[in-house]
Enzyme design. Structure first.
Site, mmCIF file in Angstrom:
data_model
loop_
_atom_site.group_PDB
_atom_site.id
_atom_site.type_symbol
_atom_site.label_atom_id
_atom_site.label_comp_id
_atom_site.label_asym_id
_atom_site.label_seq_id
_atom_site.Cartn_x
_atom_site.Cartn_y
_atom_site.Cartn_z
ATOM 1 N N ARG A 169 -1.220 -4.806 -6.159
ATOM 2 C CA ARG A 169 -0.987 -6.249 -6.117
ATOM 3 C C ARG A 169 0.264 -6.553 -6.935
ATOM 4 N NH1 ARG A 169 -5.886 -8.080 -8.474
ATOM 5 N NH2 ARG A 169 -6.926 -7.853 -6.485
ATOM 6 N N GLU A 224 -1.623 -0.136 8.044
ATOM 7 C CA GLU A 224 -2.604 -1.010 8.671
ATOM 8 C C GLU A 224 -1.963 -1.835 9.776
ATOM 9 O OE1 GLU A 224 -3.815 -2.873 5.050
ATOM 10 O OE2 GLU A 224 -2.584 -4.644 5.358
ATOM 11 N N HIS A 266 0.852 -1.191 0.000
ATOM 12 C CA HIS A 266 0.000 0.000 0.000
ATOM 13 C C HIS A 266 0.890 1.244 0.000
ATOM 14 C CE1 HIS A 266 -3.131 -2.793 0.993
ATOM 15 N NE2 HIS A 266 -2.580 -3.095 2.149
ATOM 16 N N HIS A 296 3.447 -7.316 1.701
ATOM 17 C CA HIS A 296 2.877 -8.266 2.654
ATOM 18 C C HIS A 296 1.841 -9.174 2.016
ATOM 19 C CE1 HIS A 296 0.163 -4.763 2.704
ATOM 20 N NE2 HIS A 296 -0.799 -5.633 2.930
HETATM 21 ZN ZN LIG Z 1 -2.858 -4.927 3.127
#
Ligand SMILES: [Zn+2]
Length: 327
Positions: free
Chosen positions: A200, A122, A105, A180
């Protein structure tokens, strides 16, 4: 609506079916699901484009979080945050029946530039993990941008990723820029910036529901990855005694601060200057405000408006509650 006092708010979950999802949002977290087999995410508190939470019960039932921000923003968010046009955090439960794509991200600046969205830092708290299930978090030490770029080209991404076995209770902080993936067999709670900016980089060779590979976003991912950050491991929190049990400070960043309360007696949460989010991680917990009592069950989420000030939490027996505030 304006004269109804605010109360601990439960929202209808916004359920997302994705190719890697399963049924554990129901079998473990007790969320009523439809007939599908790929329930991946339950968005518990959301104010993102078309995904806006609605109050599930009480006098404000059916009112959207966005409406509350516009009409009752001060009471809901408190002075600390100041005026806001959007709720700042997104809270989800995730069932990784299969491994998620490897992704990264952006931070706020790159999110704006590359995805017209906020950045996304996050944090995860693992609720359930099958034996041997993995978390991939961060690049191995010393992986450079050219090495990562080459791996994206050849699809050899997995060997570059740091990994560990997921265990219930682990808290993992994923700052923007950290490559991740959540491995198969993990159910977790996720707290993040209100953003859906995801790039992605690798999808394990699988195809989407239409039979074609899901799109990758390699250029954006290369640009968003923090190559200096290195591996990420679970936090190692310290339990601090409080009235009614212990509190463990978990993930903390400019966007949110998480604490885990392990309760065997009453304690207080909440303050007049900011909202508090509660997630039930185990057992049942009564939330007592001046007038009302509400029961926070396992797998549930509440938003305590700042106007409530301090509330009392009373476990039925023992319970575990995750708290989240904007620091
Ligand atoms: Zn994520």
């Amino acid at each position: 609506m304006r004269d109804v006092p605010l109360y601990p708010l439960r929202f209808d979950p916004i359920l997302k079916q994705l190719i890697w999802g399963g049924r554990r949002l129901e079998t473990i977290l007790r969320k009523p699901l439809g007939a599908g087999t790929r329930y991946a995410e339950s968005w518990e508190i959301a104010d993102h484009r078309d995904d806006v939470s609605q109050v599930a019960e009480g006098p404000l039932k059916g009112v959207s979080l966005r409406d509350l921000i516009q009409t009752r923003g001060n009471e809901l968010l408190g002075q600390h945050l100041g005026p806001a046009s959007q709720f700042p955090l997104l809270v989800k439960y995730i069932d990784a029946h299969q491994v998620l794509s490897v992704q990264v991200h952006p931070d706020d600046a790159k999110g704006k530039l590359l995805a017209n969205d906020n950045g996304k830092t996050e944090a995860w708290v693992i609720i359930h993990a099958e034996p041997g299930s993995l978390i991939y978090a961060g690049l191995n030490p010393g992986v450079t941008r050219p090495e990562f770029a080459e791996a994206l080209k050849t699809g050899q991404v997995e060997p570059l990723l740091h990994r560990f076995e997921a265990k219930p209770g682990d808290c993992i902080m994923i700052p923007a820029g950290t490559v991740h993936a959540i491995g198969a067999g993990v159910v977790l709670a996720e707290i993040q910036q209100m953003s859906d900016a995801t790039f992605r980089v690798y999808d394990w060779g699988r195809v989407g529901t239409d039979g074609r590979p899901r799109p990758l976003h390699l250029a954006e991912a290369l640009e968003s990855t923090n190559y200096a950050a290195g591996p990420v491991d679970p936090l190692n929190p310290t339990a601090i005694p409080i009235a009614g049990g212990t509190r463990e400070p978990l993930a903390r960043c400019p966007y949110f601060a998480l604490e885990r309360l392990r309760l065997n007696g009453p304690t207080t949460v909440g303050s007049h200057d900011r909202f508090t989010i509660l997630l039930g991680l185990a057992g049942d917990t009564e939330i007592r405000t001046g007038e009302t009592a509400d029961l926070l069950g396992f797998g549930q989420t509440r938003l305590l408006p700042s106007s409530l000030g301090e509330c009392q939490l009373v476990p039925r027996g023992e319970s575990v509650v995750l708290t989240c505030v904007v620091p």
